[in-house]
Structures are given as C-alpha cells and as structure tokens.
Design an enzyme around this catalytic site. Structure first.
Site, short mmCIF file in Angstrom:
data_model
loop_
_atom_site.label_atom_id
_atom_site.label_comp_id
_atom_site.label_asym_id
_atom_site.label_seq_id
_atom_site.Cartn_x
_atom_site.Cartn_y
_atom_site.Cartn_z
N HIS A 164 -14.42 -51.26 5.07
CA HIS A 164 -16.01 -50.10 4.78
C HIS A 164 -16.56 -49.57 5.39
O HIS A 164 -15.99 -49.55 6.56
CB HIS A 164 -16.77 -51.35 4.34
CG HIS A 164 -16.69 -52.61 3.19
ND1 HIS A 164 -17.56 -52.25 2.01
CD2 HIS A 164 -16.54 -53.63 3.35
CE1 HIS A 164 -16.71 -52.91 1.26
NE2 HIS A 164 -15.93 -54.68 1.82
N CYS A 206 -15.88 -45.42 2.22
CA CYS A 206 -17.14 -44.64 1.19
C CYS A 206 -16.87 -43.56 2.77
O CYS A 206 -16.97 -44.22 4.23
CB CYS A 206 -18.01 -45.97 1.27
SG CYS A 206 -17.92 -47.27 0.43
#
EC number: 2.6.1.-
Lengths: 330, 621
Positions: A164, A206
């Site tokens: 992440h 991301c």
C-alpha cells in the site's frame, strides 16, 4: 636507381597499409565479438523482491511478489541471488481454505507458493531498516549469507516492491513508511559503493510513480503501476478463498513474463507496453532518463533472468611439450 | 468598561434579552423540531457504506445446502419440546454432539420482583445449552456467537433447526479463525442475560447463574435468530438495544449487503426500503422509519437478545423471519446462506468492529444519520431552557437593582441579600419534597405490592402498576400541601428562583440523557420543554396546568404508544391503548429489575421530580 627505391618504398607502404587494414579488420572483428560477449556490461544478476503488507486482506500483495519470484527463478536467477521479503502469513493463515498454498489465478490454477519457496525476511523482519540495510550492505556481521545482497559493480539488480502506498511513501506492515527520498538516497549509496551495474525498479502500489520521482543516481530504470493521484486496482476476485488474488499490473506483467524464456530477445520497450490503461484502469509509468543505454537495447533477461553467455571457439590451440620446463618441475 | 461589567450596558443587554426572549424561544423550539423532521431528507441522511477494510465486499461463495437437515432438526426439537414442556436439554446436547461441537449446559434461576403477566412467569429457572466449534488452526482467542432464544410463548424451533444445520456445515470447513458458539437459551432474554453474565464473570442484575464450564475467548460479534416458520417472506432486523445502545453500523451494513447479494427481502422496523429518495415519497417513508426507531430506542427495552450483548460491547443484531402473505417465499437455505456469508466475513476481522458509527439513526436499511447531524436538534430544544433561565436570572437581578434606582423607600434595606436568603430556604423544601416523591415512586410500588394485594382484590403485578399510578397522581396534589409547611416571604421572586433551578435541573438531565440515548432525550425534551418554559403562577393557570399534565412523562409514554402503533399501521382504540399502557408500565419496572434498564429509575428519580417542581411553580401562592 632512385625511382626503383621510391617504388620499393611505395610498394612497402602499400603492403603495410593492406596488412594494417586486414589486421584492424581482424582486431575489430574480435572487438565486436568481445563487445557482443559483454554487451550489457553485467556478469551476474540479483533480485530483491519485497512485499510490504501483512494480514489476510492483503493476500494479493503476497501473490504478486511470489509470482515475480517464480518467474525470476524460472529464468535462471538462483535462490542464493534472490532476497525475498514477505510477511508470509497467507499460506498458513487460519482463514486460508487451502492451507499451504497461495494462488495467483482464480479457480486455483496456479499455486505460486509451491515446495521450493525460500523466504529470506519473513513476518516482522520486513521493516524499513532491514530493507535499507539489505540494499546498502550495512548489515551486522552475524547476518546469514542468504539475507545479504552480495552484489558488485557488475551486478544487474531487479528490485520489485508491492503493498500500500501513497504520494511519496510506501507503507511497511501497517506500522512505518519509507519515503521516495530515502529510497533515492539508498540507491545513491549503492552507486557510490559500486553495488550495482544497472538497476531495474518496479513498483505496484497506489500512486506508485511518486516513488521513482526522486531518483538521481545513474543507471536506474523504473516502472510503476500507476501515476500520482491514481489507485492501482486489484484483480482476480476469488469467492472460494474470499479475497482478491492479484493486482492488475502484476497480473499482466506475469502474463508477459510467462512468454519469456532465457533465449528471448524481448526488450524493455515491450515491458513498457504491458498493461495499457484499458486493462489496468490506472496509467502505468516508467522512467529511463537516468539509464545510459537505450531501452530497446536492453533485454528482459538482462534483469529478470541470469543468462550466461557461452561462446564456442572453433580454433584449436596446440600445446607443445617443453622438456626444460618439465625437468625443472621435477 | 466591558460589556458585562458596565451597569448601563448590562441593563441595556438585559432589556434586549428580556424583550426578545419569547420570539427566540419559539424560534429555537421550532428549529429543533424542524431539524429533527428534516433528518429524513437527503442531505442529512446518507447512504451507508462499509468502513471496515478487512470485511471487504460480499465476495464469498456460500455453500450451505442443509435445508432438509434443518427442517428435520426443527421437527424433532418441536416434538421433544411439546413432550417435555420445557427446553429439551438432553436432546439438544445429543444433537449438538452428533454435529461435532463441544457441548456445555448452564443452569440459572431468578425470582422476579413480581409476576410477569405477559410471559406468565415469576420464579424462573432454566438451562441454557451451547456448543462451541473450535477454530481448527487458530488459538481460541476470539469468538462469534449465533444464538436462538427459546421462550414458552415462541418456540422458535425452525431457528433451532437452522442453527444445528449451520453448525454441521460450519464444522466441515477449515477456514475458521475464530471459535463459533451456538447458543440456545431458555426463557428468552433471561437465559441470554444469565449466560452473558456468567461468560463475562459479572453480576449486574441479581441473576443466579451457574458458572460456565466451557469458554471460547472474547466475543467479537453475535447474531440472534428468530424464525416462526420454515419459509419466510422477509427478514426483519432489530438494532436498538438495552438503554438505547446500538451495534456498530458496519454489522448492519454487512447484513444489508448479504441481503442484496442473496436477493432477500429485508426490512427495518417492519418497513420496506424506499426506492425513490429524490422525490417526496422516499423521505416520508424514511421519516416513519426514523420515528419508529426513535420510539423504540427511547423505550430502552432490549428488543431481542442482541440488546443484552451490547452492554458488553459485543456488536449484535437480531434477525426475525416474517411470514406474511407475499407470494415469493424464501426457504431455510436462503436464510442459512445469508448467515453463512455473514459469519465468513466476520471471520476475516482482525479487530473488533470500530471503523463505523456507534451512534446513529436509521431512516432506512441503507440510509443513516450520523450523530454530528442529529445532535443540533436536541441542542436547539435545550437552548430554549437556557434562554428562559437567562431571562429569569435577569429578572431576578433587575428586581434587585430596581428599587435602588428608584431611590428606594426609606428604611428599606437593599433587598438582594435577604431576598436571596429567603429564596434559598424556600427553594430547598420543594426540591426535597419532589425528590422524596420520586424516591417513593421508585421504591414503594415493588416494596408494597403484597400489602396492596392483601387490601385490594388485585394481583401483584396490577398492584405494582396501580401503586405507581397512585403515587404519580398524588404528586399532583402536593402544591396545596407544601405551602402549609413553608413560609413564603418574597412571593414574587420565590417562584422565579424555583423555576430557575428547575429549568437548569431539567436542562442538565435532558442534556445528559440526550448524550447517552438521544431518542429518549429528544422525546422528553420535545414534550417537556414548552410546558416547562411556559409554567408560571401568573397567567391562565388552568391552561398551563392541562399543558403540564399532558406533557408529563407518563402522558408522553401514553402518547408515544399510540404514535408507535399508528406508525405501524395498527392503530389502537382508547381502551386497548390504556391496557397497553399499563402493560408497558409493568414491563418497564420488570426490565429494570431483570436486565438493568434505566428508563424507570431515570423517570422516577430524575424527570418526575423535575416535573413536580414545575407543577409547584405553577401553583405558587
């Protein structure tokens, strides 16, 4: 009398020139051959594969990393040259309906965990400090050899990270972060200590492109799964297991890598085309300004595989016995 | 000089406040009511969304197919129960063991303070049976609970059958990371309370419960199931719990997503989901659902076993299967699949549910109002009390300043200090007497039920209720008697001081209650605030008296019963309403003794004395 002397001279010069040209041709042919042998400038390959997430709902990050691990091993890099950092709490998680497996395709087609996975840094050892120590080589002397990145100035290193992330940082195991500046500085340390020849950095998180924005050391090529402000999306929802099995970008990279074998001549431009926006929803990015060679001359196997150049010589060398040396020896 | 320390400006400010007070109060009250009604409309009510990342979407494959097995179990259970008259403990133990669970039983007993007419029980003793499914590869640190309450009036045998079939199915899976407890309780909520108290090793309600021999770790979530038949047309979910506590909104979101996935018809408060939120129909239906939820939450009853779990901060829901006259029916397999999906997703949890809201109001199953948006309604209502109190304070001090300005009569001592002295003395007596009546209202009915039953031809439960009503009405006669006890020397300002104290007391109580149980606080505020603000000895006394009586807590209870049935489209006639009112009174007292519900003590010891103070103010001589 003088004319014949001049003519002789000219003839000699001409002969010399012809000899020289033939010689230079021969030498350049050898140089070409030698250049072909050491075309990429590297003699060994390393891979550092990092999955920065833990917990059951981050199953897909472990599957991502293990898929790349599997491809890299298949193309020739041995376990001794791979540093694999995983939280490794998926295969034996009580929630796993198929214990001891990690699948990367739904309908359980491909078990990337298998029998021969060697995880070097597992569970709580995957920290920012350990990662940076691996890269820079500042490791306590008691560290076992399998946990070290023993690269030299002729090593090509593949660094793959997934987890992440956000704009300028990557989250490690829900408790700390590494910023893009720290990463760039670590790579500069590696360059100064001559710990790599060329580096390929791939990140699937991301806003992954923010992680390679700050690199400033030479010979680094970087790929990311999404631009700043975009999310990388997951793929392969599997109702039997109950989680997403892969991320989109790595899924399509894996599909691409399955076509590569050690003799492939595919180059980096092909890798840049993997997962266009229509398939990935996010826009993958890449950075090649720090890299000295043209990407189209860089083979995929320069980073993903460990290809040994073999040159078969056709000339024979005859060895002669020298009796004097033989007597001296006795 | 500052605004508040300059006497000239202070007087100007005081005059401004006094002049504008009445319009401001009316405006504030109107704003509070209007804000509350506007909660059902789209910008204030939002769509629900899943906040917990670990639970994710409904991406699981439900494989439950034990419908026949469930029906067989249910049939056997019903037969054994009819034969034995109580919970067939031995049969349940054998059945759970055959399914593969670790089975334990627990006995409990309780003597209720007076016989419960609705459930026809007085000395209750029973046995709970529960089976634990241990997680195959995890330590038993956390658990989930599936509970089925069995009472004498609702046998709930289909739910027991489904519980056993689900247990059999769950036992065959290897992906459980938490233990699952399958609990069948006797005597409905009394059994659940006994089990919970023994599980958490506390004793809050005076229940005698035997200690548990088998335990499974901290409970993360619980689902209670009540099915009356083996086919259902819809599933109704109940969220309001004891003292108005609510489960974490994520649990409701989980249920709602599985309803959507399985195509089940799910209702909240018995009402279907409004589809059209853009026009007026959706919000109006939402307003009905909202009012029903407010009424249920204000009552503070546990509306199912889930209400008792909430006290221990275990998120819980009760699912009721309704079998109405719709065409499309779902069988036990559909309900079982929804439950399987829910449990599988709860299994993924790493921490307790904490990401979503704990305090909210629901206008539909998929729409909610968060606390930040509904609190201003209560705030506006309490502002009225604050404004009135400010006005009285100004009047008291202006009356003290006035005579000095007018060049007071010779020999007239500045009245403020002695007036205050007299004021305090004349305040203490009404306060004490009101609190004493409140205390009598709390203690006497249950204590004197036997005495009353001896002297009058009524049963104990009726005696309790009638004593309650008698003491309540006796309070109305108080003002005529207290004035014989107390000397009033400054008649005009005495009532002002008393009303000031009463307003502040009411505002404090309502504020505290609104924080804990918004529905109760808002409901009582909406009814008591206008009457409290208007109560004065001067002016039309009969009108104010009627208004005050109509807005007293008991009348609010009566009114809300009528409103509740009206909203459920089953309106009551007056006599039915009165019977329901009496039953509600006895149920309220019983809930307090059996489960620790706080409505009865709050009204008896807090709101009723406060209301009596206003009654005293009204009849001040």
């Amino acid at each position: 009398m003088a004319a014949t002397y001049c003519l002789d001279r000219v003839m000699a010069a001409l002969a010399g020139l012809v000899l020289l040209s033939f010689g230079s041709l021969a030498i350049s042919k050898i140089e070409d051959q030698a250049e072909q042998l050491f075309r990429s400038g590297h003699t060994n390959n390393w891979a550092v594969l990092v999955c920065t997430s833990r917990f059951w709902f981050n199953y897909r990050h472990v599957a991502n990393t293990l898929s790349v691990y599997r491809s890299v091993k298949r193309l020739g890099i041995p376990d001794s040259h791979i540093v694999l950092m995983l939280a490794d709490d998926m295969a034996c998680n009580p929630r796993n309906p198929k214990p001891a497996t990690v699948f990367s395709h739904k309908n359980m087609e491909l078990n990337v965990y298998g029998d021969d996975v060697e995880v070097d840094y597992r569970s709580y050892e995957v920290t920012v400090e350990n990662f940076l120590r691996v890269l820079t080589g500042r490791i306590p002397s008691s560290t076992p050899r399998s946990k070290r990145l023993l690269s030299d100035d002729r090593s090509n290193i593949l660094i793959y990270m997934t987890g992440h992330g956000g704009n300028g940082f990557l989250k490690f195991q829900d408790s700390e972060e590494i910023t893009n500046i720290e990463l760039a500085d670590a790579f500069e340390q590696m360059w100064q200590k001559r710990r790599y020849n060329e580096l390929l950095f791939i990140i699937d998180t991301c806003q992954g492109a923010s992680m390679y924005e700050r690199f400033y050391s030479p010979n680094i090529m970087a790929l990311a799964s999404s631009q700043v402000g975009e999310d990388s999306l997951s793929h392969q929802p599997d109702p039997a297991i109950g989680v997403h099995l892969m991320d989109r970008y790595t899924f399509y990279v894996l599909e691409f890598l399955e076509e590569i074998n050690p003799a492939s001549q595919n180059n980096m431009n092909d890798l840049f085309q993997v997962c266009p926006k229509s398939l990935c929803v996010s826009t993958p990015g890449h950075r090649t300004d720090l890299f000295q060679r043209d990407p189209k001359n860089v083979l995929i196997t320069d980073f993903f595989g460990s290809v040994r150049k073999v040159e078969i010589t056709t000339e024979t060398i005859s060895l002669q016995l020298d009796s004097e040396i033989m007597e001296d020896r006795y | 000089m500052g605004l508040l320390s300059d006497p000239v400006r202070r007087r100007a400010l005081a005059r401004l406040v006094l002049r504008l007070n009445a319009p401001l109060c009316v405006l504030s009250y109107g704003a509070g009511i209007a804000w509350f009604l506007a909660l059902a409309f789209p910008p204030l009510t939002q769509r629900t969304y899943m906040s917990e990342n670990a639970m994710g979407s409904t991406m699981v494959e439900e494989q439950f197919a034990g419908g026949d097995r469930a029906r067989n179990f249910a049939r056997d259970f019903a037969a054994h129960r009819r034969k034995s008259g109580a919970l067939p403990v031995a049969w349940l133990e054998r059945a759970m063991q055959s399914v593969g669970l670790e089975v334990y039983t627990q006995t409990f007993s309780r003597k209720l303070p007076f016989p419960d007419e609705t459930h026809e029980r007085y000395m209750v003793s029973g046995t709970n049976v529960y089976g634990i499914l241990r997680a195959p590869r995890a330590a038993s640190t956390e658990s989930l609970v599936l509970t089925v309450p069995c009472g004498s009036d609702s046998t709930n045998s289909q739910a027991v059958g489904l519980l056993l079939a689900l247990a059999a199915h769950f036992r065959g899976q290897i992906y459980w990371a938490k233990d699952i407890i399958f609990l069948v309780t006797e005597h409905d909520l009394l059994g659940t309370e006994a089990w919970l108290e023994a599980y958490h090793d506390v004793n809050v309600t005076g229940m005698q419960s035997a200690p548990l021999r088998g335990r499974a770790g901290a409970i993360q979530a619980a689902v209670a199931l009540e099915l009356s038949s083996d086919v259902v047309t819809s599933l109704d979910v109940a969220v309001e719990g004891l003292n108005g506590q609510l489960p974490n909104l994520d649990l409701l979101n989980l249920f709602q997503t599985f309803c959507q996935k399985g195509g089940l018809l799910c209702t909240l408060q018995g009402k279907l989901q409004p589809q059209d939120w853009a026009s007026l129909d959706g919000p109006l239906q939402g307003l009905q659902t909202l009012l029903l939820m407010v009424l249920r939450q204000a009552s503070g009853c546990p509306h199912g076993p889930h209400g008792l779990f909430l006290r221990y901060r275990v998120e819980a829901l009760t699912l009721r299967g309704i079998n109405s006259f719709r065409q499309y029916k779902y069988d036990l397999v559909a309900v079982g699949k929804a439950l399987e999906g829910m449990f599988r997703k709860l299994n993924h949890l790493l921490e307790r549910l904490h990401q979503s809201f704990f305090l909210y109001l629901l206008t539909a199953l998929s729409h909610f109002v968060s606390i930040g948006l509904y609190m201003p309604a209560a705030g506006f209502l309490l502002l009225v009390l604050g404004l009135k109190a400010l006005e009285l304070w100004m009047q008291l001090h202006e009356a003290g300043v006035g005579p000095e300005e007018a060049g007071g009569t010779p020999g007239h001592v500045p009245p403020l200090p002695p007036a205050q002295g007299v004021g305090l003395a004349s305040l203490v007596a009404p306060l004490l007497i009101s609190q004493a009546v409140g205390l009598a209202l709390y203690i006497l009915p249950v204590l004197s039920q036997h005495v009353a039953a001896q002297h009058f031809p009524v049963a104990e439960a009726e005696a309790v209720v009638l004593t309650l009503l008698a003491i309540y009405a006796a309070g109305l006669a108080l003002p005529h008697n207290t004035h014989r006890v107390v000397n009033t020397q400054a008649p005009d300002r005495g009532w002002m001081a008393l009303k000031l104290v009463a307003l502040i007391y009411l505002a404090l109580q309502l504020g505290c209650v609104a924080l804990i149980n918004f529905s109760l606080g808002f409901l009582l505020a909406a009814t008591m605030v206008p009457a409290a603000a208007l109560a004065e000895p001067r002016g039309p006394r009969p009108v104010y008296a009627v208004l005050l009586v109509l807005t007293s807590p008991a009348a609010t209870l009566l009114g809300s019963l009528f409103l509740w049935r009206e909203l459920q489209e089953a309106p009551l006639s007056l006599s039915e309403g009165w019977q329901l009112f009496l039953a509600a009174l006895s149920q309220g007292v019983l809930d307090h003794y059996a489960y620790g519900a706080l409505l009865f003590p709050m009204v008896a010891l807090g709101f009723y004395p406060c209301w009596l103070l206003f009654w005293n103010v009204l009849f001040w001589k």
